[in-house]
Each structure stands twice: as structure tokens, then as C-alpha cells.
Design a protein around this motif. Structure first.
Motif, short mmCIF file in Angstrom:
data_model
loop_
_atom_site.label_atom_id
_atom_site.label_comp_id
_atom_site.label_asym_id
_atom_site.label_seq_id
_atom_site.Cartn_x
_atom_site.Cartn_y
_atom_site.Cartn_z
N UNK A 19 -14.51 77.16 -63.10
CA UNK A 19 -14.19 78.02 -65.02
C UNK A 19 -14.39 79.27 -65.77
N UNK A 20 -15.70 79.07 -64.88
CA UNK A 20 -16.06 80.92 -65.61
C UNK A 20 -15.67 81.89 -65.20
N UNK A 25 -11.77 86.61 -65.71
CA UNK A 25 -10.25 86.96 -65.63
C UNK A 25 -11.30 87.67 -64.57
N UNK A 26 -12.07 86.94 -63.31
CA UNK A 26 -13.03 88.26 -61.95
C UNK A 26 -11.89 87.56 -60.73
N UNK A 27 -11.90 88.30 -60.15
CA UNK A 27 -11.18 88.40 -59.13
C UNK A 27 -11.44 87.13 -57.89
N UNK A 28 -11.37 86.49 -57.51
CA UNK A 28 -12.16 85.46 -56.55
C UNK A 28 -11.10 85.22 -55.37
N UNK A 29 -11.99 84.36 -54.04
CA UNK A 29 -11.28 83.90 -53.47
C UNK A 29 -12.30 81.98 -52.99
N UNK A 74 -22.10 85.45 -62.75
CA UNK A 74 -20.65 86.13 -63.01
C UNK A 74 -20.89 86.10 -64.23
N UNK A 75 -21.18 85.37 -65.56
CA UNK A 75 -21.13 85.44 -66.80
C UNK A 75 -21.28 86.82 -66.68
N UNK A 76 -22.76 86.55 -66.26
CA UNK A 76 -24.08 87.99 -66.77
C UNK A 76 -23.11 89.00 -66.31
N UNK A 203 -10.22 76.68 -68.82
CA UNK A 203 -9.70 74.47 -68.09
C UNK A 203 -8.88 74.58 -67.21
N UNK A 204 -7.24 74.75 -68.15
CA UNK A 204 -5.82 74.66 -67.92
C UNK A 204 -5.83 75.29 -66.28
N UNK A 205 -5.57 76.01 -65.70
CA UNK A 205 -6.07 76.56 -64.23
C UNK A 205 -6.89 75.54 -63.81
N UNK A 206 -7.68 76.05 -63.95
CA UNK A 206 -8.50 75.01 -63.38
C UNK A 206 -8.53 73.36 -62.94
N UNK A 207 -7.96 72.83 -64.33
CA UNK A 207 -7.36 71.23 -63.95
C UNK A 207 -6.95 71.14 -63.16
N UNK A 208 -5.46 71.91 -63.24
CA UNK A 208 -4.57 72.30 -61.99
C UNK A 208 -4.49 72.71 -60.63
N UNK A 209 -5.65 73.71 -60.52
CA UNK A 209 -6.09 73.72 -59.16
C UNK A 209 -7.03 72.35 -58.50
N UNK A 210 -7.63 71.58 -59.88
CA UNK A 210 -8.05 70.58 -59.38
C UNK A 210 -7.22 69.09 -58.39
N UNK A 211 -5.90 69.30 -58.82
CA UNK A 211 -4.71 68.50 -58.85
C UNK A 211 -4.47 68.86 -57.60
#
Ligand code: GS8
Length: 215
Positions: A19-20, A25-29, A74-76, A203-211
Motif C-alpha cells: 500500500x505504501x 506510485x513506485x514501480x515494483x515487482x 519507501x516513503x522517505x 488501498x483499493x488496488x492492494x485489496x484487489x491484489x489480496x483477493x
């Protein structure tokens, strides 16, 4: 090179890091770790997380574990205002309520999630209702404090949203989706605050990933 997060999105502590990343809006894998097969205890993973837990995190040759420390990194790195580090007292309040989230909210929610979701659905066991009841009591004690705090301030650390609020997303996701969501009805300010956290695009984006099944 993109940042890497190791672990299933469905894990609360992995979801906290995701979620962070989404907030900035960071690129991550997201690299899967097959916990049922014990992959999190493999030498390769223990080299990334000495406790053999998820998440682990890699950014170039930097390897981190502990979801709240990873989240701050990540935030820093992104210069996010969610840490309020340009203001000493505000950033201290963020740290206070991040500790509260860890020690009072998530520490009560984790056994509830484990007993009501993991044990029956993934371990083929029986929910230990004594453990659940004990931790619902602990959760309610915490929510009394939250209700008082949120009747004075818009967010936990003050009148600004911060990591302290966002860090509640993973456990709140399971609270709202689980058998004890109605606990919140006694705490109207908390219920509204959690709804606002859950309504964030991250939160909405990660909630989708969690499902997702692999999660
Ligand atoms: N303090 C650490 C906790 C990680 C953790 O408990 N991870 C769990 C899954 S998520 O709830 C885990 O890996 N459990 C397996 C195990 O402990 O063997 C953090 O914040 O990253």
C-alpha cells in the motif's frame, strides 16, 4: 531496477508494504513466496529475512525486512509527506501511532485473523474461540482510545493523514471482511476513519491484489 517485495499480498505485513508503494506510485515487482511449502524458511529467503518471515524487500543491493521499516524507507525515498518529517513533533506523533497500530491494533487483529481465517481455511483446524474472544476484548480496548483520539483529530497523528493511518489498512481489510466487523458500530469516529483509509486508491488496488488466488 525495480524494487522487489517478497511474499503473498494476502499477508497483512506484505500488504502494508504494497500500500505504501502504491501511495507513492513506485514501480515494483511482487515476488511470490510459497509459504505452504515452507519457502519462507528456505536459505534464500532467510538471507532476505532473518526470521524466515514475509515480507522481505530488495532495492538494488539494499535488503530489508520488517514491514513498517520497509514502509518508511519507501516513503522517505519518495519524499512522501506521509511521514511528516519536515515537522519534528508531527513526525513524532506519526511514530507514536505507528507503534500503537503495531502493539495495540494489529497485535489484537493478527490472532483473530489467524484463528478465524487461516486455521479453518488453510490449516484444516478449528477456530480457538477463547483466543478470539480474548483478542476481541483487546481490540475493543484499543478502539476506545482510537474513538476518543479521532473525536478530537481527523487522523490518528493529527489533522493530517500519515503512515500511522495507512498502516492500519491490512488488518482493517480483514476486520471489515471478517466476522467481527460489527465491533466498529460502537465506535463511529473509528468506523468513519477506517472507511476513509479503505477508500484510498492505494488501498483499493492492494485489496484487489489480496483477493487474488496466488495471494
Ligand atoms: N514484524 C514483521 C512480521 C512479519 C510476519 O509476522 N509475517 C508473517 C506473515 S504476515 O502476518 C509470517 O511470515 N509468518 C510465518 C512465520 O512467522 O513463520 C513485519 O512487520 O514484517
Amino acid at each position: 531496477m525495480a524494487m522487489k517485495v517478497y511474499g503473498p499480498a494476502a499477508s497483512t505485513n506484505v500488504a502494508r508494504v504494497l500500500v505504501c508503494l502504491e501511495e507513492v506510485g513506485a514501480e515494483y515487482e511482487l515476488v511470490p513466496v510459497d509459504m505452504p511449502s515452507g519457502e519462507h524458511k528456505s536459505p534464500e529467503h532467510v538471507a532476505r529475512n532473518p526470521f524466515g518471515q514475509v515480507p522481505a524487500f530488495q532495492d538494488g543491493d539494499l535488503i530489508l525486512s520488517e514491514s513498517r521499516a520497509i514502509s518508511k524507507y519507501i516513503l522517505r525515498k519518495a519524499g512522501s509527506d506521509l511521514l511528516r518529517e519536515s515537522n519534528l513533533s508531527e513526525s513524532a506523533m506519526v511514530d507514536v501511532w505507528l507503534e500503537v497500530e503495531n502493539g495495540h491494533f494489529s497485535s489484537a487483529m493478527s490472532p483473530i485473523i489467524f484463528q478465524t481465517l487461516i486455521v479453518p481455511n488453510f490449516l484444516g483446524g478449528k477456530t480457538d474461540t477463547k483466543i478470539v474472544e480474548e483478542n476481541v476484548r483487546k481490540l475493543k480496548t484499543a478502539l476506545e482510545v482510537y474513538e476518543s483520539r479521532l473525536s478530537k483529530f481527523k487522523y490518528l497523528a493529527g489533522d493530517f493523514v500519515s503512515l500511522a493511518d495507512i498502516s492500519h489498512f491490512p488488518a482493517a481489510y480483514y476486520l471489515l471482511g471478517g466476522p467481527h466487523a460489527s465491533v466498529l458500530d460502537a465506535y463511529p469516529h473509528v468506523k468513519a476513519w477506517i472507511a476513509e483509509v479503505m477508500d484510498r486508491p492505494s488501498a483499493k488496488k492492494v485489496a484487489e491484489l489480496m483477493k487474488m488466488p496466488s495471494a
